[in-house]
Design a protein around this motif. Sequence first.
Motif, PDB file in Angstrom:
ATOM      1  N   ILE A   3       0.840  -1.210   0.000  1.00 18.79           N
ATOM      2  CA  ILE A   3       0.000   0.000   0.000  1.00 18.79           C
ATOM      3  C   ILE A   3       0.870   1.254   0.000  1.00 18.79           C
ATOM      4  CG2 ILE A   3      -1.721   1.329   1.291  1.00 18.79           C
ATOM      5  CD1 ILE A   3      -2.572  -1.400   2.580  1.00 18.79           C
ATOM      6  N   ASN A   5       0.226   5.234   0.130  1.00 19.50           N
ATOM      7  CA  ASN A   5      -0.740   6.329   0.263  1.00 19.50           C
ATOM      8  C   ASN A   5      -0.072   7.654  -0.046  1.00 19.50           C
ATOM      9  OD1 ASN A   5      -3.142   4.977   1.074  1.00 19.50           O
ATOM     10  ND2 ASN A   5      -2.202   4.595   3.057  1.00 19.50           N
ATOM     11  N   ARG A  46     -11.163   5.837   4.811  1.00 15.56           N
ATOM     12  CA  ARG A  46     -11.520   5.581   6.202  1.00 15.56           C
ATOM     13  C   ARG A  46     -12.899   6.160   6.496  1.00 15.56           C
ATOM     14  NH1 ARG A  46      -7.015   3.718   8.493  1.00 15.56           N
ATOM     15  NH2 ARG A  46      -5.177   4.387   7.359  1.00 15.56           N
ATOM     16  N   ASP A  79      -5.821   3.053  -6.727  1.00 18.83           N
ATOM     17  CA  ASP A  79      -6.971   2.934  -5.837  1.00 18.83           C
ATOM     18  C   ASP A  79      -7.812   4.201  -5.999  1.00 18.83           C
ATOM     19  OD1 ASP A  79      -8.704   2.489  -3.737  1.00 18.83           O
ATOM     20  OD2 ASP A  79      -7.159   2.136  -2.244  1.00 18.83           O
ATOM     21  N   ASN A  98      -8.151  -0.447  -9.058  1.00 19.43           N
ATOM     22  CA  ASN A  98      -8.711  -0.963  -7.807  1.00 19.43           C
ATOM     23  C   ASN A  98      -9.855  -0.044  -7.401  1.00 19.43           C
ATOM     24  OD1 ASN A  98      -9.192  -1.985  -5.249  1.00 19.43           O
ATOM     25  ND2 ASN A  98      -7.405  -0.990  -4.329  1.00 19.43           N
ATOM     26  N   PHE A 174     -15.509  -2.357   5.306  1.00 18.99           N
ATOM     27  CA  PHE A 174     -16.324  -1.414   4.530  1.00 18.99           C
ATOM     28  C   PHE A 174     -17.817  -1.699   4.756  1.00 18.99           C
ATOM     29  CE2 PHE A 174     -12.264  -0.902   2.491  1.00 18.99           C
ATOM     30  CZ  PHE A 174     -12.255   0.411   2.030  1.00 18.99           C
ATOM     31  N   VAL A 199      -8.681 -10.660  -3.821  1.00 21.09           N
ATOM     32  CA  VAL A 199      -7.836  -9.651  -3.175  1.00 21.09           C
ATOM     33  C   VAL A 199      -8.374  -9.493  -1.759  1.00 21.09           C
ATOM     34  CG1 VAL A 199      -7.068  -7.240  -3.239  1.00 21.09           C
ATOM     35  CG2 VAL A 199      -7.513  -8.465  -5.383  1.00 21.09           C
ATOM     36  N   GLY A 201      -7.831  -7.353   1.980  1.00 22.59           N
ATOM     37  CA  GLY A 201      -7.164  -6.259   2.689  1.00 22.59           C
ATOM     38  C   GLY A 201      -7.679  -6.107   4.107  1.00 22.59           C
ATOM     39  N   HIS A 243       0.246  -3.063   4.446  1.00 23.36           N
ATOM     40  CA  HIS A 243       1.209  -1.997   4.706  1.00 23.36           C
ATOM     41  C   HIS A 243       2.593  -2.587   5.003  1.00 23.36           C
ATOM     42  CE1 HIS A 243      -2.727  -0.258   5.820  1.00 23.36           C
ATOM     43  NE2 HIS A 243      -2.233   0.862   5.349  1.00 23.36           N
TER      44      HIS A 243
END
Length: 262
Positions: A3, A5, A46, A79, A98, A174, A199, A201, A243
């Motif tokens: 990941i 960001n 988030r 993403d 993604n 989510f 996938v 996460g 991460h």
Amino acid sequence: MGIVNVTPDSFSDGGRFLAVEAAVEHALRLVDEGADLLDIGAESTRPRAEPVSEAQELERLIPVIEAVHARTEAPVSVDTLKPAVARAAVAAGAAVWNDITALSWSEDSPATAAALGCGVVLMHMQGEPATMQDNPRYDDVVAEVTEFLRRRAEAAIAAGVARSEIWLDPGIGFGKTLAHNLSLIAGLKTIVDLGYPLVFGASRKGFIRGIDPGAERAEHRLGGSLAAALAAARAGASVLRVHDVAQTVQALKVQQAIGAAR
Ligand code: HH2
């Protein structure tokens, strides 16, 4: 999948060049640690995160994707939920889109994915990031998430996306309570059985704090992240979005070595 960001705070001081450089260095470090794929995003999803405009997203993402693409052979996924951002990202070198909305954020999304011919991650989410954790409800979370993903994959194929380009993701965290997340992890095989690469996460996600209240801060959730990643790998997940790449690679190697010794 490591990941990366490209967050707003990295832009607040130091200037844009330093922010781009920091994200690129981070991406290259993840490849050194064993990442086979890099997921680059500029909009935090988030719960209660502020949305980011298309212009801001492009400004943050494109220089990073171009630089990463120039400096490593590891494929990049972008993403984003915006088709225009996916288009620009693929032009800059991204190989995968993604999309946490499973190509439903815009009515242009499925046709854009088909035209780009890139890989597409279709993720399940109940509700929208701003409110998704308020009161998520399911009668049977595994069956409902599986059915949603099956339908979104069919819709993508109907729009012209090649079946071989589709990856599915249950969207841990989510619009899901702790119990929903745990049922999904325990029931991942049902989604794997749809026949698409999975996938997964769970890295540093909030549900870990529901089990270990001491893990208030995201950086204190490595143990829980590894436990979830190993469970997903055992269930047949193809991609782990994480991460902590070095630690995840080591955990997978130990799990594989134990399996080989049986
Ligand atoms: N989780 C986040 C973002 N994008 N994409 C997929 N396919 N699957 C996921 O589980 C997933 C995702 C979580 O995003 P955020 O909370 O912004 O933090 P981070 O990107 O650091 O994980």
